[in-house]
Design a protein around this motif. Structure first.
Motif, mmCIF file in Angstrom:
data_model
loop_
_atom_site.group_PDB
_atom_site.id
_atom_site.type_symbol
_atom_site.label_atom_id
_atom_site.label_comp_id
_atom_site.label_asym_id
_atom_site.label_seq_id
_atom_site.Cartn_x
_atom_site.Cartn_y
_atom_site.Cartn_z
ATOM 1 N N PRO A 79 49.337 43.312 41.471
ATOM 2 C CA PRO A 79 48.939 41.918 41.738
ATOM 3 C C PRO A 79 48.705 41.622 43.215
ATOM 4 N N HIS B 157 50.765 44.724 30.663
ATOM 5 C CA HIS B 157 50.901 45.293 32.002
ATOM 6 C C HIS B 157 49.761 44.808 32.898
ATOM 7 N N GLU B 158 49.994 44.912 34.197
ATOM 8 C CA GLU B 158 48.952 44.573 35.166
ATOM 9 C C GLU B 158 47.857 45.640 35.126
ATOM 10 N N ARG C 195 43.857 46.668 36.782
ATOM 11 C CA ARG C 195 42.805 46.401 37.758
ATOM 12 C C ARG C 195 41.654 47.395 37.538
#
Length: 413
Positions: free
Chosen positions: A24, A41-42, A44
């Protein structure tokens, strides 16, 4: 202690990424926004010259399992995202959420089932109208494909344990839908295959997860949760059981019906599955009869044939359509003649057409577009009762708004 990176050849080294920081907090010039499903979950997305990659942050044990299972599924040709790398020892506590990360290749032209349903308002509401938002007229195709993914994974000996609307990606594959598994952190692979108990448990978990997803979508859209389509998971389960029964059933033949062995293999191939072995067993009840049992492999029969013949990578049903075009161009003769004709077809027909399609600025998937043109060529030829060239089909396809394939009926009844 610095993090440990395991990266497969042919990809960036990812040493430029700030692995000591949680996802994040990342603010990188090569980070891009792309559609994604709901994740615990994060996640990207990162763009590199080699392609687009997905980084998922999770605890070390889960990341290691996710990476190992995805590599195992890739080895047997099962439909799952490609694991590119594993990052460990990001923190001193392996139980921390940011202690590890999984890197996968981004699947182009794909979306999650949850994105499709959540993006159209009332899609979570049960409706008998096949024109309703959400799956709409493609409901049968979409649910068949969802069920087919679970069958493929079970054929590969994979117990998923987390099949849900967010974890199943879809993309168009000629006239069909291809589905892809993401998130293998809870999955397990069994070398000896799954028991009926394993399969039943996985299907039950899918039903629960799909119902929960439909309830969540309804709540997000301000729809009464009681109106959510909780039967969707049961519909998928019925389709799963039908397909599993079809590929696993035993056929009885007599000594003069050996042609039915070929019929059985062809039926499995029509569903897209490879046949690895055919067992002929004597019938216990009648010595003049034999039982045909097939060992089913991955769902890549036509894509493997196309790759071997032409070197072209395509999805399963795209490959089926393209193989038909190779034969249309001139695929008769012995093995040498077929190989020569395939090379001529690729150089003189396929590659020039793909180049022209790539030149269209607003075209996402040239292979799918090529298959659409092949279908359009057939439709024109049938209507005009004459052979139609691919060039004629292309011009008419562009003029009529680039029509795609008509809807298909459910593949297993």
């Amino acid at each position: 202690m610095p993090p440990r990176l395991t990266i497969r050849p042919g990809h960036p080294d990812f040493l430029d990424l700030p692995w000591s920081k949680s996802l994040p907090t990342w603010n990188l010039p090569n980070m891009i926004d792309l559609p994604k499903g709901i994740s615990r979950h994060e996640v990207r997305f990162l763009s590199y010259p080699q392609g687009i990659y997905v980084v998922k942050e999770l605890a070390a044990m889960l990341a290691e399992n996710d990476y190992r299972i995805l590599r195992g599924l890739e080895a047997v040709g099962a439909p799952a995202v490609e694991a590119v790398g594993l990052v460990e020892r990001r923190t001193s506590d392996p139980g921390e959420e940011m202690s590890a990360a999984l890197i996968t290749a981004y699947e182009p032209f794909s979306f999650s089932y949850r994105e499709l349903l959540a993006g159209v308002g009332m899609a979570a509401v049960k409706s008998d109208d096949d024109r309703a938002p959400g799956f709409g007229r493609r409901r049968n195709q979409m649910l068949d494909a969802f069920a087919g993914l679970l069958v493929e994974l079970h054929v590969a000996g994979c117990f998923w344990g987390d099949c849900s609307l967010s974890n199943v990606l879809y993309r168009f594959d000629a006239e069909a839908i291809e589905t892809i598994m993401v998130d293998a952190e809870t999955a397990r692979l069994y070398e000896d295959g799954l028991t009926d108990g394993h399969r039943g448990e996985d299907v039950e978990l899918m039903i629960e997860n799909v119902a929960g997803g439909m309830a969540d979508i309804a709540a997000e859209m301000g729809v009464d949760v009681d109106l959510a389509d909780f039967a969707l998971g049961f519909d998928i389960a019925d389709r799963y059981h039908n397909l599993w029964s079809e590929i696993g059933r035993t056929v009885t033949i007599n000594s003069e019906e050996r042609y039915r062995i070929t019929e059985r293999v062809e039926r499995i191939n029509q569903l897209g599955f490879d046949v690895e072995e055919v067992d002929l067993l004597p019938s216990i009840d009648d010595t003049s009869e034999m039982l045909i049992k097939v060992k089913v492999g991955g769902r890549s029969f036509h894509s493997n044939r196309l790759k071997a013949l032409t070197g072209i990578d395509a999805l399963e049903f795209q490959a089926r359509a393209i193989l038909a075009d190779v034969h249309y161009f001139g695929g008769e003769g012995d093995a040498t003649a077929k190989a020569t004709n395939a090379i001529r077809w690729r150089v003189n027909h396929f590659e020039p057409m793909i180049a022209r399609l790539n030149a269209l600025a607003d075209l996402a998937d040239p292979i799918q577009a090529y298959c659409d043109i092949l279908n359009h060529r057939y439709q024109l030829a049938a209507a005009q009762k004459r052979d139609v060239t691919t060039e004629e089909a292309l011009e008419d396809w562009l003029a009529t708004g680039r029509p795609g394939y008509p809807l298909l009926p459910s593949s297993v009844v």
